[in-house]
Design an enzyme around this catalytic site. Structure first.
Site, PDB file in Angstrom:
ATOM      1  N   PHE A 236       0.509  20.421  17.014  1.00 38.72           N
ATOM      2  CA  PHE A 236       0.394  21.868  17.215  1.00 38.72           C
ATOM      3  C   PHE A 236      -0.205  22.482  15.958  1.00 38.72           C
ATOM      4  O   PHE A 236       0.311  22.296  14.855  1.00 38.72           O
ATOM      5  CB  PHE A 236       1.744  22.531  17.523  1.00 38.72           C
TER       6      PHE A 236
ATOM      7  N   ASP B 169      -1.135  19.806   7.914  1.00 32.20           N
ATOM      8  CA  ASP B 169      -0.619  21.087   8.391  1.00 32.20           C
ATOM      9  C   ASP B 169       0.864  21.144   8.050  1.00 32.20           C
ATOM     10  O   ASP B 169       1.698  20.556   8.729  1.00 32.20           O
ATOM     11  CB  ASP B 169      -0.858  21.191   9.906  1.00 32.20           C
TER      12      ASP B 169
ATOM     13  N   LYS C 152       4.604  29.635   7.974  1.00 26.35           N
ATOM     14  CA  LYS C 152       5.935  30.029   8.450  1.00 26.35           C
ATOM     15  C   LYS C 152       6.943  30.414   7.355  1.00 26.35           C
ATOM     16  O   LYS C 152       7.277  31.575   7.218  1.00 26.35           O
ATOM     17  CB  LYS C 152       6.522  28.920   9.328  1.00 26.35           C
TER      18      LYS C 152
HETATM   19  C1  LIG Z   1       3.706  27.565  14.075  1.00 28.31           C
HETATM   20  C2  LIG Z   1       2.691  26.569  13.665  1.00 28.31           C
HETATM   21  C3  LIG Z   1       1.327  26.921  13.551  1.00 28.31           C
HETATM   22  C4  LIG Z   1       0.814  28.283  13.929  1.00 28.31           C
HETATM   23  O1  LIG Z   1       1.313  29.267  13.089  1.00 28.31           O
HETATM   24  P1  LIG Z   1       1.140  30.818  13.505  1.00 28.31           P
HETATM   25  O2  LIG Z   1       1.659  31.544  12.316  1.00 28.31           O
HETATM   26  O3  LIG Z   1       1.933  31.032  14.743  1.00 28.31           O
HETATM   27  O4  LIG Z   1      -0.303  31.037  13.739  1.00 28.31           O
HETATM   28  C5  LIG Z   1       0.450  25.959  13.097  1.00 28.31           C
HETATM   29  N1  LIG Z   1       0.869  24.720  12.783  1.00 28.31           N
HETATM   30  C6  LIG Z   1       2.161  24.355  12.880  1.00 28.31           C
HETATM   31  C7  LIG Z   1       2.566  22.966  12.489  1.00 28.31           C
HETATM   32  C8  LIG Z   1       3.118  25.251  13.344  1.00 28.31           C
HETATM   33  O5  LIG Z   1       4.384  24.884  13.477  1.00 28.31           O
END
Ligand SMILES: *Cc1c(COP(=O)(O)O)cnc(C)c1O
Length: 426
Positions: free
Chosen positions: A156, A247, A276
């Site tokens: 994700f 990420d 986050k």
């Molecule tokens: C939540 C998340 C995103 C997206 O972040 P947003 O602030 O909602 O755009 C990207 N990568 C990972 C691993 C996430 O958990």
């Protein structure tokens, strides 16, 4: 008009609204787009690891804005910084130097393998910046005309067009074609699949320029990366010049018990992203990289709000509070306590609970694929008992409390999870 004649606004301090009564969900739904399957509770107040809904019902918050409220709710250090910064300077423009943005970048650089930082407002935007940086690096350094970024199945990376393309889950891409070209997918934690993809894609003008992975897959079911897998990828990247992008949006900023998820894997990425937990719930994201891949020049990338004084001051406070309150130690201890409790529960319900896994305070409890009980069923039962939880996919319960969570709060949450499991497992 001289500055002296501008009237100063008077500061009105009102007490927080409390218990405003039953909430009109229908009225909300008439006005707000239907993009979330919401649980029917309306939250209006929080303190520490607790939140209250409009009827006054109290919940233990093991969602924390989805792994975001690092310091919980209404933490005094955040209240102090937010108040001070809004009274001082909250937003200007990146056309000017923003000193606190420089301080935040310096803190992050001192506490990571990165040497440069770019600031934006969210995880998706941070990944977009990483994708753009990798594309420019491909064209200007690697000399690849049609660069491909490899990402993992069940990953994700966000909800913009490029990041849903990077996300290896068809459900997020459905109905949004045409997607962004230049991505391909491999199974996670499978080194042979990466090796095969790199050689298959190397043809004509096309080649793999970067590999984008989560150190621990969050949304994809709380799946930690294998050390051997990431070390093998690092070796491949060193030999071929392919960029490794991590990420860290969900696993980073101390949630894993180390500041960055990659520290669990014994490697360093070339580029990584954070969002986050970085602002403790105030929107901010960053894309960080080593010096050798910083190919951006003025005009290449920008964000109006990115790195503004308000968000940077709050993020710097979150960073400094992590260090000052020794929160990484708490994360490791509370994480152990939580997994031990969940494993005891798994031993009691072996037909229903098939796995408990995670790092620090990002943990998942997997339910049997054969069972009719879903993670959402357990979440609903837990909410009724006063514990907020969030699923990570259809069969995994996710536990991502604030990093300040106490031993007593973890025990209380475990008791509620046990009651919720007993309720659904009839
Ligand atoms: C939540 C998340 C995103 C997206 O972040 P947003 O602030 O909602 O755009 C990207 N990568 C990972 C691993 C996430 O958990």
């Amino acid at each position: 008009m001289s500055l002296d004649t501008v009237s100063q606004p008077t500061l009105v301090v009102e007490s927080n609204p409390q218990q405003t009564g039953a909430y009109d969900f229908d009225r909300f739904n008439e006005a707000v787009m239907d993009t979330y399957a919401r649980f029917p509770i309306a939250l209006e107040r929080g303190a520490g690891c607790r939140v209250w809904d409009t009827t006054g019902k109290e919940y233990l918050d093991f969602v924390a804005g989805i792994a975001t409220c690092t310091l919980g709710h209404a933490h005094p250090a955040m209240v102090e910084t937010v108040t001070r910064q809004i009274q001082t300077l909250h937003h200007v423009s990146n056309l000017f130097y923003v000193p606190v943005q420089g301080q935040l970048a310096q803190w992050l650089i001192q506490h990571s393998c990165a040497e440069k930082a770019f600031f934006c407002n969210s995880g998706a935007e941070a990944n977009e910046a990483a994708i753009k940086l990798a594309r420019k690096y491909a064209h200007t350094v690697q000399k690849i005309e049609h660069p491909v970024i490899l990402t993992a199945n069940a990953s994700f990376h966000g909800r913009t067009l490029a990041t849903i393309t990077a996300t290896g889950q068809p459900k997020y891409q459905k109905n949004f074609a045409p997607l962004v070209p230049g991505f391909d997918y491999v199974p996670y934690n499978d080194i042979q699949a990466i090796e095969a993809a790199i050689s298959e894609l190397d043809e004509g003008d096309r080649a793999v320029s970067a590999i984008l992975l989560e150190p621990l897959q969050g949304e994809g079911g709380v799946r930690p990366g294998d050390v051997a897998y990431f070390q093998a990828i690092r070796r491949i990247c060193d030999e071929t010049g392919i960029l490794l992008i991590l990420d860290e949006v969900q696993a980073g900023m101390g949630r894993s018990g180390k500041l960055w998820g990659y520290e669990h894997l014994g490697i360093e990425p070339d580029i990584f992203t954070s969002a986050k937990g970085l602002g403790g719930g105030i929107p901010i994201g960053t894309m960080m990289c080593k010096q050798h891949c910083d190919v951006f020049a003025p005009g290449d990338h920008a964000s109006t709000f990115g790195g503004n004084p308000f968000a940077c001051a709050v993020a710097l406070t979150v960073c400094e509070t992590l260090a000052k309150e020794n929160l990484l130690e708490n994360v490791l201890a509370r994480g152990e306590q939580l997994r031990t409790g969940l494993r005891a529960l798994a031993a009691k319900y072996p037909a229903l609970i098939t796995d408990v896994r995670g790092w620090g305070l990002i943990n998942g409890m997997e339910l049997a694929a054969e069972s009719e009980i879903t993670a959402a069923d357990v979440v609903q039962a837990a909410i009724a008992e006063g514990l907020l939880l969030v699923p990570a996919g259809p069969k995994v319960l996710r536990f991502v409390p604030p990093l300040i969570v106490t031993a007593a709060e973890v025990d209380a949450a475990l008791q509620i999870v046990e009651r919720a499991i007993a309720t659904v497992n009839v």
